[in-house]
Design a protein around this motif. Structure first.
Motif, PDB file in Angstrom:
ATOM      1  N   UNK A 171     -13.542  14.319   4.889  1.00  0.00           N
ATOM      2  CA  UNK A 171     -13.098  15.096   3.805  1.00  0.00           C
ATOM      3  C   UNK A 171     -11.815  14.173   3.388  1.00  0.00           C
ATOM      4  N   UNK A 172     -11.730  14.444   1.837  1.00  0.00           N
ATOM      5  CA  UNK A 172     -10.621  13.959   1.147  1.00  0.00           C
ATOM      6  C   UNK A 172      -9.245  14.483   1.640  1.00  0.00           C
ATOM      7  N   UNK A 173      -8.369  13.436   1.770  1.00  0.00           N
ATOM      8  CA  UNK A 173      -7.094  13.648   2.484  1.00  0.00           C
ATOM      9  C   UNK A 173      -6.057  13.539   1.116  1.00  0.00           C
ATOM     10  N   UNK A 174      -5.862  12.317   0.791  1.00  0.00           N
ATOM     11  CA  UNK A 174      -4.847  11.710  -0.260  1.00  0.00           C
ATOM     12  C   UNK A 174      -5.469  10.556  -0.593  1.00  0.00           C
ATOM     13  N   UNK A 175      -4.386   9.702  -1.606  1.00  0.00           N
ATOM     14  CA  UNK A 175      -4.972   8.688  -2.198  1.00  0.00           C
ATOM     15  C   UNK A 175      -3.958   7.357  -1.249  1.00  0.00           C
ATOM     16  N   UNK A 176      -4.332   6.234  -1.276  1.00  0.00           N
ATOM     17  CA  UNK A 176      -3.631   5.245  -0.785  1.00  0.00           C
ATOM     18  C   UNK A 176      -3.906   4.001  -1.642  1.00  0.00           C
ATOM     19  N   UNK A 177      -2.932   3.479  -2.624  1.00  0.00           N
ATOM     20  CA  UNK A 177      -3.074   2.565  -3.814  1.00  0.00           C
ATOM     21  C   UNK A 177      -2.590   1.265  -3.448  1.00  0.00           C
ATOM     22  N   UNK A 178      -3.067   0.351  -3.816  1.00  0.00           N
ATOM     23  CA  UNK A 178      -2.703  -1.112  -3.852  1.00  0.00           C
ATOM     24  C   UNK A 178      -1.803  -1.512  -4.869  1.00  0.00           C
ATOM     25  N   UNK A 179      -0.434  -1.722  -4.878  1.00  0.00           N
ATOM     26  CA  UNK A 179       0.424  -2.115  -5.933  1.00  0.00           C
ATOM     27  C   UNK A 179       0.729  -3.784  -5.762  1.00  0.00           C
ATOM     28  N   UNK A 180       0.627  -4.505  -6.922  1.00  0.00           N
ATOM     29  CA  UNK A 180       0.729  -5.893  -6.541  1.00  0.00           C
ATOM     30  C   UNK A 180       1.466  -6.429  -7.798  1.00  0.00           C
ATOM     31  N   UNK A 181       2.500  -7.358  -7.387  1.00  0.00           N
ATOM     32  CA  UNK A 181       3.296  -8.080  -8.316  1.00  0.00           C
ATOM     33  C   UNK A 181       2.735  -9.655  -8.078  1.00  0.00           C
ATOM     34  N   UNK A 182       2.748 -10.217  -9.502  1.00  0.00           N
ATOM     35  CA  UNK A 182       2.390 -11.654  -9.467  1.00  0.00           C
ATOM     36  C   UNK A 182       3.406 -12.241 -10.209  1.00  0.00           C
ATOM     37  N   UNK A 183       3.764 -13.473  -9.610  1.00  0.00           N
ATOM     38  CA  UNK A 183       4.960 -14.214 -10.010  1.00  0.00           C
ATOM     39  C   UNK A 183       4.436 -15.408 -11.015  1.00  0.00           C
ATOM     40  N   UNK A 207       0.948  -1.204   0.032  1.00  0.00           N
ATOM     41  CA  UNK A 207      -0.105  -0.010   0.000  1.00  0.00           C
ATOM     42  C   UNK A 207       0.726   1.202  -0.094  1.00  0.00           C
ATOM     43  N   UNK A 208       0.637   2.146  -0.933  1.00  0.00           N
ATOM     44  CA  UNK A 208       1.582   3.265  -1.164  1.00  0.00           C
ATOM     45  C   UNK A 208       0.766   4.617  -1.209  1.00  0.00           C
ATOM     46  N   UNK A 209       1.014   5.683  -0.376  1.00  0.00           N
ATOM     47  CA  UNK A 209       0.241   6.884  -0.382  1.00  0.00           C
ATOM     48  C   UNK A 209       0.539   7.726  -1.392  1.00  0.00           C
ATOM     49  N   UNK A 210      -0.189   8.428  -2.108  1.00  0.00           N
ATOM     50  CA  UNK A 210      -0.280   9.476  -3.032  1.00  0.00           C
ATOM     51  C   UNK A 210      -0.686  10.773  -2.538  1.00  0.00           C
ATOM     52  N   UNK A 211      -0.393  11.999  -3.201  1.00  0.00           N
ATOM     53  CA  UNK A 211      -0.825  13.151  -2.827  1.00  0.00           C
ATOM     54  C   UNK A 211      -2.368  13.449  -3.046  1.00  0.00           C
ATOM     55  N   UNK A 212      -2.873  14.399  -2.362  1.00  0.00           N
ATOM     56  CA  UNK A 212      -4.353  14.674  -2.594  1.00  0.00           C
ATOM     57  C   UNK A 212      -4.438  16.033  -1.944  1.00  0.00           C
ATOM     58  N   UNK A 213      -5.661  16.540  -2.151  1.00  0.00           N
ATOM     59  CA  UNK A 213      -5.804  17.831  -1.833  1.00  0.00           C
ATOM     60  C   UNK A 213      -5.698  18.377  -0.392  1.00  0.00           C
ATOM     61  N   UNK A 214      -5.660  17.468   0.411  1.00  0.00           N
ATOM     62  CA  UNK A 214      -5.589  17.442   1.887  1.00  0.00           C
ATOM     63  C   UNK A 214      -4.325  17.311   2.342  1.00  0.00           C
TER      64      UNK A 214
END
Length: 340
Positions: free
Chosen positions: A328-340, A122-129
């Motif tokens: 209220x919206x702060x930022x993003x938190x996205x899931x990154x996945x690697x499959x073998x 899980x990796x954060x990304x910028x947002x309006x907050x």
């Protein structure tokens, strides 16, 4: 390149424990400005008391006695046994020297040894907050073969600024549509009469929530797993506030929501699962549950300031509920996945 060794975290080594926590705090301050604060007490407790349905392995990269970075890997034992969940960080002063690559390679090798085919982080990304959230983590993950699998957003409600009169009006509106349901508020392990229904709905979280391209498979949750989670939280000193909606005629659990207050966290807590059984939707139960539990936080912790939550950006219904009670919206938190 920096020479370093990757060694297991030793909870009995006070110097290493403090150094690891210091690096985690430095990573958070540098990369996640404007978001929920890092809680060293929780990180410390989690390294000693874990869940009994997963195995957690923790390592640090060490050079001349200094901790440069850390990597944690969580491996489910009862379901999603193809997966490893990864948390990795490198001190801001030690980056671009191969430390992150070395730690990730070590985790991936351990995943292969355990026969695990999917690694998620899980990796954060910028947002309006929180516009100052750093983006290097996502670039690093993509460069190592991880793909964006689920786009999520982080929201927070500042409890001191909630319009309680507006919340009262909303409560009256939604309560009128939920006359056939009783609310059951509790802390910790669910009461006997609803524990099986709670377990059933926890399991539905794995299949009902939007998953995008993230490979998360269904889970069998029962009362024993709930009891194990509850015991873990008790030993960690966590406050687990929950409200369930129970259908008065059938006695079935129609929905629930939960908020967790970590030990050592005086101003920030976070929303856990919220779900309403599809059979009972259309009664505004999600909103009712959210209001009830949000107010329970102020009752138990009057000085608590923020409740944090995350949702898939496609989950319009839950986002609308959250915003109606003050999130209220702060930022993003996205899931990154690697499959073998």
């Amino acid at each position: 390149m920096t020479h370093f060794d990757i060694v297991p975290v030793d909870p009995g080594d006070p110097a290493q424990v403090r150094a690891r926590l210091a690096v985690m705090g430095a990573v958070d301050a540098h990369d996640h400005a404007g978001t929920r604060h890092f809680n060293p007490a929780h990180a410390l407790a989690a390294s000693v008391v874990g869940r009994n349905d997963v195995r957690s392995e923790r390592w640090v990269a060490v050079c001349d006695g200094r901790v440069l970075g850390y990597a944690d890997a969580t491996m489910p034992l009862l379901d999603n046994t193809h997966s490893v969940y990864v948390d990795l960080g490198v001190h801001p002063d030690e980056r671009r020297r191969g430390v992150g690559s070395g730690l990730l390679r070590h985790v991936e090798e351990r995943a292969a040894e355990e026969g695990r085919s999917a690694l998620s982080t899980w990796i954060l990304a910028p947002g309006e907050g929180a516009p100052e959230v750093r983006t290097e983590g996502a670039a690093f993950a993509v460069g190592k073969g991880y793909q964006l699998s689920l786009n999520c957003a982080v929201r927070a409600v500042e409890l001191d600024t909630v319009d309680e009169a507006a919340l009262d009006r909303l409560w009256d509106e939604v309560a009128a549509k939920a006359a056939d349901f009783d609310l059951v508020a509790f802390e910790g392990l669910p009461p006997e009469r609803i524990i099986d229904g709670m377990a059933y709905l926890h399991a539905r979280m794995y299949t009902d929530m939007p998953l995008g391209e993230w490979d998360l498979q269904e889970a069998a949750i029962d009362r024993d797993r709930l009891a194990g989670w509850s015991e873990m939280r008790r030993l960690r000193g966590e406050l687990h506030l929950q409200v369930a909606a129970v259908h008065r005629e059938s006695g079935e659990v129609a929905g629930f929501t939960e908020i967790i207050v970590e030990a050592g966290s005086e101003f920030d807590c976070f929303q856990g699962d919220t779900i309403v059984d599809p059979r009972f939707r259309g009664h505004r139960l999600g909103t009712l549950l959210k209001i009830a539990n949000q107010r329970a936080v102020r009752s138990w912790r009057p000085r608590m300031r923020f409740v944090w939550t995350g949702n898939a950006v496609s989950n319009d219904h839950m986002i609308a509920i959250n915003e109606s009670v003050g999130y209220r919206l702060v930022c993003e938190e996205n899931v990154y996945q690697k499959k073998r």
